[in-house]
Write an enzyme that holds these catalytic residues in place. Structure first.
Site, mmCIF file in Angstrom:
data_model
loop_
_atom_site.group_PDB
_atom_site.id
_atom_site.type_symbol
_atom_site.label_atom_id
_atom_site.label_comp_id
_atom_site.label_asym_id
_atom_site.label_seq_id
_atom_site.Cartn_x
_atom_site.Cartn_y
_atom_site.Cartn_z
ATOM 1 N N ASP A 206 -34.062 -9.331 25.143
ATOM 2 C CA ASP A 206 -33.121 -8.304 24.874
ATOM 3 C C ASP A 206 -32.877 -7.366 25.968
ATOM 4 O OD1 ASP A 206 -31.225 -7.019 23.469
ATOM 5 O OD2 ASP A 206 -32.852 -6.028 22.070
ATOM 6 N N ASP A 258 -24.576 -4.459 18.803
ATOM 7 C CA ASP A 258 -25.055 -4.815 17.495
ATOM 8 C C ASP A 258 -24.142 -4.774 16.263
ATOM 9 O OD1 ASP A 258 -27.750 -4.823 18.752
ATOM 10 O OD2 ASP A 258 -28.467 -3.061 18.002
#
Length: 580
Positions: A206, A258
């Site tokens: 990430d 997101d």
């Protein structure tokens, strides 16, 4: 029922779903990039990830409960197999991540008292796969303690660039790694070996940006070196300018930020709702822009699928169906973000609709062919010659009539239509298909052209000579792989091709030849050579596919089409045969 039989039945059901999935033809050119070729993610990953619902508070018991629910709900029987532990599994202090004796993140024992390996073992015992999480760089605590790099004479301070901090969402304090320094790759290697020893099957790295390409490359190399098959995912909001690089190194890559709205009532926006329509509908444009980079082995990740907990997740039932439809048409990973221990029955019916799963798992990303205001239409062609078409009203108010001409889809005349959400047969539609849709509603159909159509026969399903293998280590093949024959004269691939009538028909053979010399083949139909020593010249790379088309006589019924290598080099790599 015995455990062995349950596993057999589960595998059989998943296999049957796969057999019912017809692979579709990409609407855009293959991406000009080499592939990861690690053999993973031939089809988009399916499973669950902890971030959306569990968020910053994962524990051993919570993750086990979700794994249990994936099995007891029956989701595993429809292909959902990954259970992915995201961020906040680590222990932190005032200087960032607490590290082990080799400078790697330490597990928070309060959250995972049995350790990560024990958790992975539990998940594996359920017939599932375990996913894990990391970010680029090396921890500040590793540098402060100058921990040794396992198996080397180097230390953390030897490889850290302490002038720059990496992006990290939890403990922060991650320095960049200078990959020009000896010991840098070995540090990542040691971390990858640790994850592999714990039983990791899927790794999400990430906080990746373009400046982290050296880290992405190092992790790719390290994961391969472990010898364990690990699905490698990149996150998040990656630059499309670097799409060929992401594709060359990983199995999926997040195309936006997101999908969560962070608008729940809990701390840091946790809790319900998990998302909203604006965060989902923003994916339409990115899915269209990134479509050309998706193919077996590497997929555009649109983020979590927020279906499972009904309206409280933040979407209406119409919007949830559109959410699933877009992900399926895009060939995106289907990683649920919801609470599997409290599944809503309406959502369970959505998630176990094998017709929808089949669209996602057919191996192709659809192209957008209509984009006009709130109206959108997406399409892709199946191996059978059928087309899958999705119509959307992306608006939040007012019905809208969405229309598409069959010529935009890829054929003319009439088509036989089946609704894939309901399974109902809608009959013959000529020239144009229209649907009046509520705001946020979708219509997903399969269309069988009633005139002439092209049928695809995959090489991996054909008969082959001894020594042939089905491989996946190059990009842009269709189906589930391609055939690599033995390097010898006489090596062959043989298809059984149907024809409704006796006629002449076009055949197109898709092949790749990464050598600098031709690999000629004889083409025979029903035992008679129709093209002797036909040229299959170099294509410039094993990742570049070319078509060779010829017209041949076919009998009514089954026909045997064989291509046979005429030189010691054997045949080129063979992807499929199209019959017009």
């Amino acid at each position: 029922m015995s455990c062995r039989f349950r596993r057999f039945r589960r595998g059989l059901l998943v296999a049957l779903v796969g057999m019912l999935i017809a692979a579709a033809m990409p609407l855009m050119a293959a991406p000009p990039a080499t592939a990861s070729g690690n053999g993973q993610s031939v089809r988009p990953a399916m499973g669950w990830s902890s971030w959306s619902f569990v968020r910053r508070w994962p524990t051993e018991d919570k993750i086990k409960a979700q794994a249990d629910a994936m099995v007891s709900s029956g989701l595993v029987n429809h292909g959902f197999v990954y259970v992915n532990l995201d961020d906040f599994w680590q222990k932190c202090d005032a200087n960032g991540f607490v590290v082990d004796s080799y400078g790697r993140w330490s597990v928070d024992p309060a959250k995972f008292p049995s350790g990560i390996k024990a958790l992975a073992d539990y998940i594996h015992s359920k017939g599932l796969k375990f996913g894990f999480y990391v970010t680029p760089g090396i921890a500040k605590n590793a540098v402060l303690k100058n921990t040794p790099i396992e198996g080397t004479a180097y230390h953390a301070a030897d490889i850290a660039n302490t002038a720059a901090l990496e992006k990290n969402y939890n403990c922060k304090n991650m320095y960049y790694i200078d990959y020009g320094k000896p010991g840098a790759q070995e540090f990542v290697d040691s971390w990858a070996r640790q994850f592999a020893s714990w039983g990791v099957d899927y790794l999400k790295i990430d906080g990746v940006g373009s400046a982290d390409i050296p880290d992405v490359r190092a992790w790719d190399k390290a994961l391969r070196a472990t010898g364990r098959p690990i699905n490698y995912a990149l996150s998040n909001n990656l630059a499309i300018a670097d799409a060929p690089t992401w594709r060359s190194l990983a199995n999926s890559w997040r195309t936006q930020g997101d999908v969560e709205c962070y608008c729940g009532s809990g701390s840091n926006g946790s809790g319900y709702p998990l998302t909203d329509w604006s965060h989902v509908s923003a994916r339409f444009t990115s899915a269209a822009n990134w479509q050309q980079y998706a193919s077996p082995g590497g997929w555009n990740d649109l983020d979590s699928l927020e279906i499972g907990n009904g309206d409280q997740a933040g979407l209406t039932s119409d919007q949830r169906r559109s959410h699933f439809t877009l992900w399926a048409m895009a060939g995106a990973p289907l990683l649920l973000g919801t609470d599997l221990t409290h599944l809503d029955p309406v959502d369970t019916a959505m998630l176990t609709n094998d017709r929808l799963i089949g669209v996602d798992q057919d191996g192709y990303a659809a192209g957008r062919i209509v984009s006009s205001g709130v109206n959108q239409v997406w399409s892709k062609r199946e191996d059978s010659g059928d087309y899958v078409v999705a119509l959307f009203n992306t608006g939040t108010s007012g019905d809208s009539t969405v229309s598409v001409n069959w010529s935009q889809v890829g054929f003319t005349g009439s088509g036989d239509v089946t609704d894939l959400w309901s399974g109902s047969h809608k009959g013959t539609v000529t020239d144009t298909y229209s649907a009046t849709l509520r705001p946020g509603e979708t219509r997903l159909i399969r269309v069988t052209p009633l005139g002439a159509k092209t049928v695809r026969y995959q090489a991996e399903n054909a008969g082959t000579s001894a020594g042939s293998t089905v491989d996946t280590n190059h990009i842009a093949y269709t189906g589930t792989g391609f055939v690599n024959t033995a390097n010898e004269a006489g090596a062959y691939v043989e298809w059984t091709v149907d024809s409704a009538t006796a006629r002449t028909a076009p055949l197109t053979i898709r092949y790749a030849n990464g050598t600098t010399t031709g690999r000629p083949m004889d083409v025979s139909v029903n035992g008679a050579v129709v093209s002797a020593g036909r040229a299959f010249n170099d294509t410039g790379s094993w990742d570049i596919w070319a078509d060779s088309t010829l017209t041949v006589p076919l009998n009514a019924g089954a026909n045997t089409i064989r291509v046979t290598a005429t030189t010691a080099g054997g045949a080129p790599n063979l992807d499929h045969l199209d019959r017009g």
